[in-house]
Design an enzyme around this catalytic site. Structure first.
Site, short mmCIF file in Angstrom:
data_model
loop_
_atom_site.label_atom_id
_atom_site.label_comp_id
_atom_site.label_asym_id
_atom_site.label_seq_id
_atom_site.Cartn_x
_atom_site.Cartn_y
_atom_site.Cartn_z
N SER A 34 0.81 -1.23 0.00
CA SER A 34 0.00 0.00 0.00
C SER A 34 0.83 1.27 0.00
CB SER A 34 -0.94 0.02 1.21
OG SER A 34 -0.20 -0.03 2.42
N ASP A 325 -2.82 8.59 7.54
CA ASP A 325 -3.80 7.73 8.21
C ASP A 325 -3.05 6.86 9.20
OD1 ASP A 325 -2.59 5.76 6.69
OD2 ASP A 325 -4.30 5.40 5.38
N HIS A 328 0.10 5.25 6.87
CA HIS A 328 0.77 5.77 5.68
C HIS A 328 1.17 7.24 5.85
CE1 HIS A 328 -1.98 2.49 4.42
NE2 HIS A 328 -0.88 2.08 3.80
#
Length: 364
Positions: A34, A325, A328
């Protein structure tokens, strides 16, 4: 001659801090999780998604793109540095024949080195699938430009790989007494991860990769999502930090051994744990207000995993936060990481930084 060349490279880096400009865009490929996924998971039936607001709030259209960020991510910023366009998601219909020679992004949020990492997310592009798509990409490219040019495009590409973090947070430490934690101690687990990672890198080399930057595990225990789950005092979770402390040097050692076997510096280990630690331990020195609380999320430190959504708490100034978040970085934090990739010493980039890579590759 080699000593003279290295002296000139060091002089150029020290004096100017940038690499000589490249006359044509360098192809760019991205693999991993991610931290580097820029939209592939939008096309999959999975819980690992970033396709709803406020993700993408600081992009030109202020809309979510599938990137786990408020704006640009590390691969986007790297593509700026090398003078290329951001690599499009391989699953995107926008990756037309015209765009194909520029490269592609195969990354998928939730995946790890191991195939059992991220099982809770459902349909994600695990590494065997990403590598199979890379083979398919090369077949498409060969049909378009011919075998010789297709091989040249892949050989001269810059490749970015982000793997390892999820093998801890979404596997070994996902829940108490996980299957992997019962099977291995942490040092044993890292050795196993390295053996599997090495197989992935050898496959990449056999598929034509000749220059790749490998992002490390990062500061696993300092992400707000891990602080809220694994820390008793609000500080970085010690078990995860200890795991990262083992992972990063072993990655560098594995890369050194593999490069020696290949007879060339194909792979470069980026110590992203150390890069982040500089920011996390003294965020104010870098212009941040906090490195502990996420900009977007819910719960303590806005750190409840998966809680960044339209109903979440949202900070007003993303440039003041290290974390976007629960896991990240913000775009601004990502830019600082890329600066270290560009100009960092061998403490951060082994065996060389990106400025040196760009100079050497432009004279091959």
């Amino acid at each position: 001659m080699v000593i003279r060349l290295l002296f000139f490279v060091l002089f150029w880096v020290t004096a100017f801090g940038v690499a000589p400009e490249v006359s044509e865009p360098r192809p760019f490929f991205v693999f991993g999780d991610s931290l580097v996924d820029n939209g592939n998971n939008n096309y999959l039936f999975t819980g690992a998604r970033a396709d709803s607001p406020p993700y993408g709030i600081d992009t030109p259209l202020h809309l979510p793109t599938g990137r786990f960020s408020n704006g640009r991510t590390i691969p986007d910023i790297l593509s700026e540095v090398i003078g290329s366009e951001p690599a499009l998601p391989y699953l995107s219909p926008e990756l037309t024949d015209k765009k194909l020679p520029l490269g592609a992004n195969f990354a998928s949020a939730g995946i790890g080195i191991l195939n059992d990492t991220g099982m809770q997310f459902g349909n994600i592009l695990r590494m065997p699938v990403q590598l199979e798509y890379f083979r398919e990409y090369q077949r498409r490219l060969t049909s378009l430009v011919g075998q010789k040019q297709a091989k040249d495009i892949v050989n001269r590409a810059l490749v970015l790989v982000s793997l390892g973090g999820n093998d801890f947070v979404n596997n070994y430490y996902l829940y108490p007494f996980s299957a992997r934690s019962l099977q291995f101690t942490v040092p044993e687990y890292v050795i196993y991860l390295m053996s599997e990672y090495r197989k992935i890198l050898k496959t990449m080399y056999n598929l034509g990769v000749r220059r790749a930057i490998l992002m490390g595990s990062g500061p696993l225990g300092c992400a707000p999502g891990e602080i809220v789950q694994h820390s008793l005092d609000g500080e970085c979770a010690p078990d995860l930090q200890a795991a990262a402390q083992i992972f990063e040097p072993q990655l560098a050692q594995m890369v050194q051994n593999l490069n020696h076997e290949l007879g060339a510096d194909v792979f470069v280990a980026a110590n992203t744990k150390l890069m982040h630690n500089d920011i996390i331990t003294n965020p104010q020195a870098f212009g941040f207000e906090t490195s502990k609380t996420a900009c977007c999320g819910l719960g303590p430190y806005n750190g409840i995993p998966g809680s960044c959504n339209p109903s979440s708490n949202l900070c007003n100034n993303r440039d003041k936060f290290v974390f976007w978040d629960s896991f990240h970085p913000t775009e601004r934090a990502s830019r600082l990481i890329v600066e270290q990739m560009m100009n960092g010493t061998d403490e951060y980039m082994k065996p060389m930084n990106l400025t040196t890579i760009m100079y050497l590759d432009s004279h091959m």
